[in-house]
Structures are given as structure tokens and as C-alpha cells.
Design a protein around this motif. Structure first.
Motif, mmCIF file in Angstrom:
data_model
loop_
_atom_site.group_PDB
_atom_site.id
_atom_site.type_symbol
_atom_site.label_atom_id
_atom_site.label_comp_id
_atom_site.label_asym_id
_atom_site.label_seq_id
_atom_site.Cartn_x
_atom_site.Cartn_y
_atom_site.Cartn_z
ATOM 1 N N ARG A 45 1.888 7.851 -6.536
ATOM 2 C CA ARG A 45 0.974 8.908 -6.967
ATOM 3 C C ARG A 45 1.625 10.292 -6.835
ATOM 4 N N LYS A 86 0.905 4.327 -2.796
ATOM 5 C CA LYS A 86 0.684 5.737 -2.458
ATOM 6 C C LYS A 86 1.868 6.607 -2.888
ATOM 7 N N THR A 146 0.834 -1.203 0.000
ATOM 8 C CA THR A 146 0.000 0.000 0.000
ATOM 9 C C THR A 146 0.867 1.250 0.000
ATOM 10 N N ALA A 199 -0.211 11.621 3.393
ATOM 11 C CA ALA A 199 -0.890 10.478 2.770
ATOM 12 C C ALA A 199 -0.320 9.143 3.237
ATOM 13 N N ILE A 200 0.995 9.103 3.427
ATOM 14 C CA ILE A 200 1.620 7.823 3.791
ATOM 15 C C ILE A 200 1.768 7.661 5.301
#
Length: 496
Positions: free
Chosen positions: A429, A426, A422, A440-441
Motif C-alpha cells: 500500500r 501492508k 500480512t 503501519a508494519i
């Protein structure tokens, strides 16, 4: 100059005001050397070694183009080539332009020349992949000024004899040289007193600590808090002073220390936060200790004589302990009564580990340091950069899991593998900003930390050798490490 322990703080600072050339934080001399491309390319079989900068950078492909990234320096102003010879007791004339008697420096040895290209094939081998994760920085030494010049000391203490490391390093194994940069209003006399205390603790650690048989991912950083560091220091003092129980404790698996634990993490945390004076020793290690510690610190060369003090390596044939040829040239000394723990001199800082001079890494820190250094992304939020970072993470996967102690016989748990996948997705992107990427991470990194979080005995905490490049005086650090220069054998350099 008399010992700092025999002067008041005002007297010592007055002396440094009259002798600024002796200050530890004095301006660094300029380099007298540049690269000799022909000999460097021949030695390392690397045709890319053409400039001074190429010795301390790596190459990585981003968007079909090769980029040169500074992995061993913070910026080009740090580039300062220093020539060395690897003959025992050479004068090391160029190196001695930077090191004065009694001063302590960190050296981080590396295999960068000849291993500059960050490519997928390197990561097919777990060990080579793990070494690349560390940017080919593989060993920590301490370089110490002595009356006759300078010496290099190591953990394990037998390293120099086993690896023909000599006074500095083998010809094909250069090093980065660092000094402590003090933050805040630390006077010249205090700075030198701290450096002296680090030097003394370095020698005490050399006496009784044990190097672990497996230090790549399977050795716990047991001393991952201030309290545990001080407990370790207490065992070191007790062992040197004759306690077999303390020595046995230090040699248990959890408390064995590899090169960067002993030569960087413990030397700095004990040296800067545990002054070897009566007040500090009594408060930290017991009021009954000071008389014996004081006598020991004033022994001179006799400290290393056979049977004088407990020693892990045992008696040598020349009347001194084994593997102590270089160490016994280094003087021990008590700290001045006016020297306080550095954490108490810098109040108000958000201290890591209740007072550690820098926070140990976890796996997430290691991953982030590698990808943001190898492929800088801040201000470059493009498909080429994000895709290159994601691919790099995939290449790193075997080495990262290996660094956590996982193997074919002990595979990583499925939730960790899924989190990693995952995370890669991410990272691939694009985001509005670097800060948006970090946000986001964050959930994946936090979840991964819970799975492999540092445990009670320190599993999951790291102070790898390449961490020297990251200690820059952040808010949760008590010091920075400043680049003094880069040590290369005189055969691969030429005078300017």
C-alpha cells in the motif's frame, strides 16, 4: 615509536601530534586506479560492468525501469578502488598506501560482480536467495599491517590455505575494506591503543575458536549481550592458557563462531571493551590471570610455536601451529594502563546489549535492511515503489525462512507465515510518508520478533557479513565503520 604500553597518555598523544601521518584516522589517499571494463566483463561474464560504480552496486527493476542502487557503499564519496595481487608475500604496494604496520581493518568479501541483477529467478534457490539477501557479501576477513607488509586472517584459520585465499583474495572474489571510525572525543593515542587491542584479541580468537558446520541460519549468536561476550573472552583466555575445559566449552555447538562473529562481532566487542591491561583483565577475568596473560602477550612469534599455548588446530610440521603462516607475523601486545573500556569513555549513549559496540540483528532487521537498500522508499511513496518492495518480499520468503533455520523438514509455524503475508500486503500500500509505513508494519514486525525472538542461547540473533555496511554510528552504537576502499585484483583495474 615505542609501544603505547610503555608511554603515558600525554606522551603518546604528543607523538601523534608531531606525526599526524601515523594517526589511524588520517585522511585517506585518493585512488590510483579505475575499472578496466574489458577485463572485468570477461572475468565475471557481466556486460553491465562499465563504470567504477558498477562494481559496487546492484540493478533492480522498479516500474518497468532498471535502477542502480548502491548496496556496497554508503555514497559515491566512498568509492575508492584499491588494487591487490593474490600472491603470498607480495608487497601489495597499492594496498599498503592505506595500511600501516600494526593497524587492523575489516574486509568483507563479496560476489557482487556477475550477480548484480536482483531478479525473481535468483530467489528460487534458497541458498542463492539467502546470499542475495546478504547482497552477495559472504565472508569477513581481518587485514592487518605487519612489519613486512600486510596479512589477511580468517575464521576458520584454515580458510586461506583451503581456498587459495593467499594474501588477499582470489581474483574473482573482491572485498570491501573498512576501518573503525571512533565517535566522541577519543584521542589519537587512545584510537591506536584500541586498534592494537582489537588486533591482539583477533589473534587470541584465532587460536582456540571453532567454525560451525552450518552457519546459514542454524548457528546461534550466543554472545548477544555484553556479559556473554565477556564470558566468551574469559573462556578464550583460559583455553589459550591451557584449560581443556574452557576449550571444550568454546567448541560446544552454541559457542562455535563463524567468520563475522569472530572477525567482527567478538574482535570489536572484546577489543574495544576489554583492554588487555592489568586493571581490566583483573576486573573482568580474575586477579590471578594478569601475570600469565602479560607473559603471553610478550611472547612474540613464540606464541605460535608448537605446544607453547593450547591451540585448536594442532601442531604443524615446521615447528609452528597449523595454518599460522600469516598469523604469526602479527604482533600481540598488552594494552596501556590508561586504556579504559570504550563504553566507559562514551557515557550517556543508549548502549545495546548493556555495552555492545553495536546491536546484533534479528530477522526483522535483516528484512528491513534489504528492502530499504534494494528499493529506497523514503521520499518515493509511489505505486511502482511500494509494489516493487512487496514483490521483493515475496521473492525473499524462502531465503528469509531459511535464514531463520526453517526447512522442509522443519517448516515455519503457521502464525509466522500469516504474519509475513500480512506484512507483504501492508508494504504494497501507499502511505502519507515513510514514517507512516514504518508505523503501519510495526505490529507485524513486533509479533514476528516474539515468534522468533532471540532465545537464551542467542537463536534468532545475527551478525551476518553484510552488516558491515549498516554500522554508521547510530545512537545505540559506540563506533561507525568507515569505508576505506574497495579491493579489486589489479587485472580488472587500470592505473589512472
Amino acid at each position: 615509536m615505542s609501544r603505547l604500553a610503555d608511554q603515558t597518555l600525554a606522551q603518546a598523544n604528543a607523538w601523534y601530534a608531531q606525526n599526524p601521518q601515523a594517526r589511524y584516522d588520517r585522511p585517506l589517499p585518493t585512488s590510483a586506479y579505475t575499472i578496466n571494463p574489458a577485463t572485468a566483463q570477461t572475468l565475471w561474464k557481466d556486460p553491465t560492468l562499465k563504470t567504477e560504480r558498477s562494481l559496487v552496486t546492484k540493478l533492480i527493476e522498479v516500474g518497468g525501469k532498471w535502477e542502480e542502487v548502491p548496496t556496497h557503499i554508503h555514497s559515491d564519496k566512498d568509492l575508492r578502488l584499491i588494487a591487490y595481487q593474490n600472491v603470498w608475500k607480495t608487497k601489495q604496494r597499492d594496498l599498503l598506501r592505506f595500511i600501516q604496520p600494526g593497524e587492523w581493518y575489516l574486509g568483507s568479501s563479496h560476489h557482487n560482480p556477475g550477480n548484480r541483477h536482483i531478479v525473481q529467478s535468483v530467489f528460487h534457490d534458497e541458498e542463492k536467495g539467502l546470499e542475495m539477501l546478504k547482497f552477495s557479501i559472504t565472508h569477513i576477513r581481518n587485514y592487518i599491517g605487519v612489519a613486512s607488509g600486510m596479512v589477511g586472517t580468517d575464521s576458520p584459520r584454515s580458510y586461506a590455505n583451503q581456498h587459495s585465499a593467499g594474501h588477499v583474495n582470489p581474483k574473482d572474489y573482491p572485498a570491501l575494506l573498512w576501518r573503525i571510525r571512533f565517535l566522541g572525543d577519543i584521542s589519537p593515542a587512545e584510537q591506536r591503543a584500541y586498534v592494537n587491542n582489537v588486533r591482539t584479541w583477533s589473534m587470541l580468537l584465532q587460536k582456540v575458536t571453532k567454525f560451525p558446520p552450518d552457519y546459514n541460519g542454524n548457528d546461534n549468536l550466543m554472545t548477544n549481550s555484553y556479559a556473554k561476550v565477556m564470558e566468551f573472552g574469559s573462556n578464550v583466555l583460559n583455553a589459550v592458557l591451557g584449560s581443556r575445559n574452557a576449550l571444550a566449552t568454546l567448541h560446544s555447538q552454541a559457542e562455535q563462531v563463524y567468520c563475522s562473529e569472530a572477525g567482527m562481532h567478538l574482535a570489536l566487542n572484546l577489543g574495544l571493551n576489554a583492554p588487555l591491561n592489568q586493571a581490566s583483565v583483573s576486573a573482568l577475568f580474575g586477579a590471578d590471570k594478569w601475570a600469565k596473560v602479560s607473559t603471553m602477550l610478550n611472547e612474540g612469534e613464540a606464541f605460535w610455536r608448537n605446544g607453547k599455548y593450547l591451540d585448536y588446530y594442532g601442531n604443524g610440521t615446521d615447528g609452528f601451529m597449523q595454518n599460522a603462516e600469516q598469523n604469526r607475523l602479527v604482533e600481540l601486545e598488552p594494552a596501556p594502563a590508561w586504556l579504559a573500556a570504550l563504553k566507559d569513555r562514551l557515557p550517556g549513549r543508549p548502549l545495546a546489549g548493556d555495552g555492545l559496540v553495536f546491536r546484533p540483528w534479528d530477522v526483522a532487521d535483516m528484512i528491513e535492511h534489504f528492502i530499504k537498500t534494494a528499493i529506497p522508499r523514503k521520499g518515493r511513496e509511489t505505486w511502482e515503489v511500494s509494489n516493487a518492495q512487496a514483490e521483493l518480499l515475496l521473492w525473499l520468503k524462502p531465503g528469509i525462512f531459511h535464514s531463520m533455520g526453517f526447512s522442509r523438514s522443519n517448516p515455519p509455524p503457521p502464525p509466522l507465515v500469516m504474519l509475513f503475508d500480512t506484512l507483504v500486503a501492508k508494504v504494497r500500500r501507499n502511505y502519507e510518508s515513510y514514517e507512516a509505513l514504518r508505523a503501519a508494519i510495526a505490529p507485524e514486525l513486533q509479533a514476528a520478533q516474539q515468534i522468533v525472538a532471540p532465545k537464551a542461547l542467542g537463536a534468532g540473533a545475527f551478525v551476518p557479513p553484510h552488516m558491515v555496511t549498516s554500522i554508521t554510528g547510530d545512537a545505540d552504537e559506540l563506533i561507525a565503520l568507515e569505508a576505506v576502499g574497495q579491493l579489486f585484483h589489479e587485472d580488472v583495474l587500470k592505473a589512472k
